[in-house]
Design a protein around this motif. Sequence first.
Motif, PDB file in Angstrom:
ATOM      1  N   UNK A   1      34.392  40.054  36.750  1.00  0.00           N
ATOM      2  CA  UNK A   1      33.912  39.214  37.846  1.00  0.00           C
ATOM      3  C   UNK A   1      35.026  38.288  38.312  1.00  0.00           C
ATOM      4  N   UNK A   2      35.117  38.148  39.634  1.00  0.00           N
ATOM      5  CA  UNK A   2      36.057  37.218  40.241  1.00  0.00           C
ATOM      6  C   UNK A   2      35.282  36.138  40.977  1.00  0.00           C
ATOM      7  N   UNK A   3      35.956  35.008  41.209  1.00  0.00           N
ATOM      8  CA  UNK A   3      35.432  34.027  42.151  1.00  0.00           C
ATOM      9  C   UNK A   3      36.501  33.785  43.209  1.00  0.00           C
TER      10      UNK A   3
ATOM     11  N   UNK B   1      40.859  33.043  34.166  1.00  0.00           N
ATOM     12  CA  UNK B   1      41.293  31.821  34.817  1.00  0.00           C
ATOM     13  C   UNK B   1      42.505  31.975  35.709  1.00  0.00           C
ATOM     14  N   UNK B   2      43.183  33.108  35.645  1.00  0.00           N
ATOM     15  CA  UNK B   2      44.374  33.303  36.462  1.00  0.00           C
ATOM     16  C   UNK B   2      43.986  33.760  37.872  1.00  0.00           C
ATOM     17  N   UNK B   3      44.840  33.468  38.838  1.00  0.00           N
ATOM     18  CA  UNK B   3      44.574  33.783  40.237  1.00  0.00           C
ATOM     19  C   UNK B   3      45.493  34.902  40.724  1.00  0.00           C
ATOM     20  N   UNK B   4      44.920  35.772  41.581  1.00  0.00           N
ATOM     21  CA  UNK B   4      45.672  36.913  42.097  1.00  0.00           C
ATOM     22  C   UNK B   4      45.274  37.180  43.548  1.00  0.00           C
ATOM     23  N   UNK B   5      46.185  37.781  44.280  1.00  0.00           N
ATOM     24  CA  UNK B   5      45.863  38.286  45.615  1.00  0.00           C
ATOM     25  C   UNK B   5      45.331  39.703  45.478  1.00  0.00           C
ATOM     26  N   UNK B   6      44.462  40.078  46.402  1.00  0.00           N
ATOM     27  CA  UNK B   6      43.890  41.420  46.317  1.00  0.00           C
ATOM     28  C   UNK B   6      43.353  41.895  47.647  1.00  0.00           C
ATOM     29  N   UNK B   7      42.865  43.130  47.640  1.00  0.00           N
ATOM     30  CA  UNK B   7      42.311  43.772  48.832  1.00  0.00           C
ATOM     31  C   UNK B   7      40.863  44.146  48.571  1.00  0.00           C
ATOM     32  N   UNK B   8      39.997  43.890  49.524  1.00  0.00           N
ATOM     33  CA  UNK B   8      38.589  44.265  49.388  1.00  0.00           C
ATOM     34  C   UNK B   8      38.496  45.787  49.440  1.00  0.00           C
ATOM     35  N   UNK B   9      38.000  46.388  48.362  1.00  0.00           N
ATOM     36  CA  UNK B   9      37.929  47.849  48.274  1.00  0.00           C
ATOM     37  C   UNK B   9      36.543  48.393  48.609  1.00  0.00           C
TER      38      UNK B   9
ATOM     39  N   UNK C   1      41.644  35.617  44.621  1.00  0.00           N
ATOM     40  CA  UNK C   1      40.528  35.424  43.700  1.00  0.00           C
ATOM     41  C   UNK C   1      41.036  34.917  42.353  1.00  0.00           C
ATOM     42  N   UNK C   2      40.074  34.414  41.584  1.00  0.00           N
ATOM     43  CA  UNK C   2      40.342  33.975  40.219  1.00  0.00           C
ATOM     44  C   UNK C   2      39.492  34.806  39.273  1.00  0.00           C
ATOM     45  N   UNK C   3      40.070  35.232  38.150  1.00  0.00           N
ATOM     46  CA  UNK C   3      39.328  35.995  37.142  1.00  0.00           C
ATOM     47  C   UNK C   3      38.388  35.032  36.432  1.00  0.00           C
TER      48      UNK C   3
ATOM     49  N   UNK D   1      42.125  44.254  28.774  1.00  0.00           N
ATOM     50  CA  UNK D   1      43.369  43.725  29.318  1.00  0.00           C
ATOM     51  C   UNK D   1      43.119  42.423  30.086  1.00  0.00           C
ATOM     52  N   UNK D   2      42.046  42.388  30.894  1.00  0.00           N
ATOM     53  CA  UNK D   2      41.787  41.235  31.749  1.00  0.00           C
ATOM     54  C   UNK D   2      41.229  40.049  30.982  1.00  0.00           C
TER      55      UNK D   2
END
Length: 729
Positions: A651-653, A574-582, A638-640, A568-569
């Motif tokens: 992996x994200x950056x 290259x797309x950017x998303x907000x997230x939470x450190x798990x 982060x960015x995929x 899916x990813x």
Amino acid sequence: MSEVEGTVQGHRDGHGFLLRDNREADVYLSPQEMRAVLHRDRVRVRIIRYDRRGRPEGRVLEILERKKSPIIGRLLHESGAWIVAPEDKRYGQDILIPKNAILDAQAGQVVAVELTEPPSLYSQPVGRVTEVLGEIDDPGMEIEIAVRKYEVPHQFSPETLAQAAKLPDSIRTADCKHRIDLRDVPLVTIDGEDARDFDDAVYCEPAKVGRTKGWRLVVAIADVSHYVKPGEPLDVDAYERATSVYFPRRVIPMLPEKLSNGLCSLNPDEDRLAMVCDMLINAKGELHAYQFFPAVMRSHARFTYTEVAAILGNTRGPEAERRRELVPHLLHLHEVYRALLRQRAERGAVDFETTETQIVCDDNGRIEKIVPRVRNEAHRLIEESMLAANVCSADFIARANHPALFRVHEGPTPEKRTILQNYLKALGIGMGISDDPKPAEFQALAQATKERPDAQQIHTMLLRSMQQAIYTPANSGHFGLAYEAYTHFTSPIRRYPDLLVHRVIKALLLGKRYTLGGVPSEEAPKRSRKTPAHETAQWEAAGIHCSTCERRADEASRDVEAWLKCKFMREHLGEEYSGTISAVTTFGLFVQLDALYVEGLVHITELGGEYYRFDEVRQELRGERTGVRYAVGGRVRVQVSRVDLDGRKIDFRMVRETEDERLISRAMRDKGGGKQAELKGVQEADREVKARGRAAGKGSTGGKRGGGAKAHPLQAAKSAAKKARSRRS
């Protein structure tokens, strides 16, 4: 140095570990030692040294047993040679395939391989293709791989299928003998929209309990033991599987469909055999009395969780109007549920609010979306009813002093307890846990911290401190649920331990004793009787087997979900998303995306040009120069950057700070309200931390770099290059 035996567990990086039979500390095996063995081989090892932390390292002395199960992988043609790259990277070595042993497979296809020559210190393993599964992108291929990779039994034996075919399509008159007739009791099933088998039905009515008001709660469970007898083919296959395995869009059932979706499924308006737990519960939610008995029943309706929640929320709505005659019974169920919930709180059972997700696939098995599973009052109503029946079954068996499989969940180990205590102190939380913690302490901590911004981080640490639940004949209670004795009684269609509990209860009702692998003996159980050693060993072996199969099913399900999420990813690179450190580790941060509910890794080399220390107590990474901290529960953008389908890794950056601030500001403008305040608070807190870090950095002349985890060498190189450019300018 001592010699030990165990099972090899490989690692994708080339080394491995010996999982000892006596469950003591794992023994490290170097890449050199792993060249002659494969993942899951049984070996004898001599411990040759210990590292600075006291961890043992071993040398392989003898290979006791090679696993004969097929290895699943991709067939590749490289430099004129045919090889299979195992799907499970823990095998660590590619398998050579002679040209005349590739069957009719094509390069790139997924195949099953049987080893013909094992590996040695000087040669790779050699094998032959035994099955061609198809192309890697074929719909459902991820499931075909997983069931073979984890050795999930997925084909019933011919004997089992023949026995199932001979079963009747409906219950017979003879089946109803010596059973209580409950067909006039309006029992109903309440399950999810996509449920296909229904193994529990419920009914509730007001009742006088002593001198006060109470309820009669009836839980009827499909009587699988009437059809699945010890030692017969159906039983042999059911024991081998021990549990049904659930994948997106597919289930590997424990029992053939003739039973799981037919004879043993409590389908509406059909007569079915059941084992019933009939309970009296007082106004405080306390269990006053109970009885078990075999019955014949008839489900009066098949409800969904959504439908019941709608009825409870509006008894005059369209859903309630359609089920008018059953609404009073649902309201009684809700009343007893509220009483049981109050008792749960008084008992101190641990109850964390976690987010479970559901993968929604299209007709080709590809992910369309990932959505959170919303738990409503109907889910909790059924859960509390099932818990009550499970507690009664455990009490009934324990009082009779009869061996059985209990569901045991023990409290934190001393090591995990110490880590948790230090963690809570480091956060400055006034509450803590004692040296002999009780479930109520955990629940009190969860309640006291639920409004904190780092609540998710704290609750994650509380969960991680607990041990995994297992099946065992040694009753040690259930820590999380705060029960002195607990079993699984309510799902014999999909769990073998539940089937065993049904057999034990039936034997006790007849005044007999159930023995594993045999029929109930005529000897009545005695409270003072001590279970023979060989019988105890049989129950212990059954518990280990069922627990292992449960873990296997979980691993296979997670593997398929990880594969689907990676697939899916790949469409979102290259797309950017907000997230939470798990989670935070020495090598980076795991981040769960808000919008997609997908988790990936931000490697430590992506965090900036400085050293980061890993603080195990606080579960965070802290920059030595800037003081920037990354902790569980922190908000990031982060960015995929990369998707590894074979390794099931995403992996994200990290997005640059200026861009992050711009995006947060936009979100504040767009969302407003509580979300706006929350985002603003996060932003201001981050700026304050960074400002303090910069101030500390300006006033510092450098310090010792002892303790903590250092940055990756690549990060150090980036930092050195930056300083060199600065000097040149």
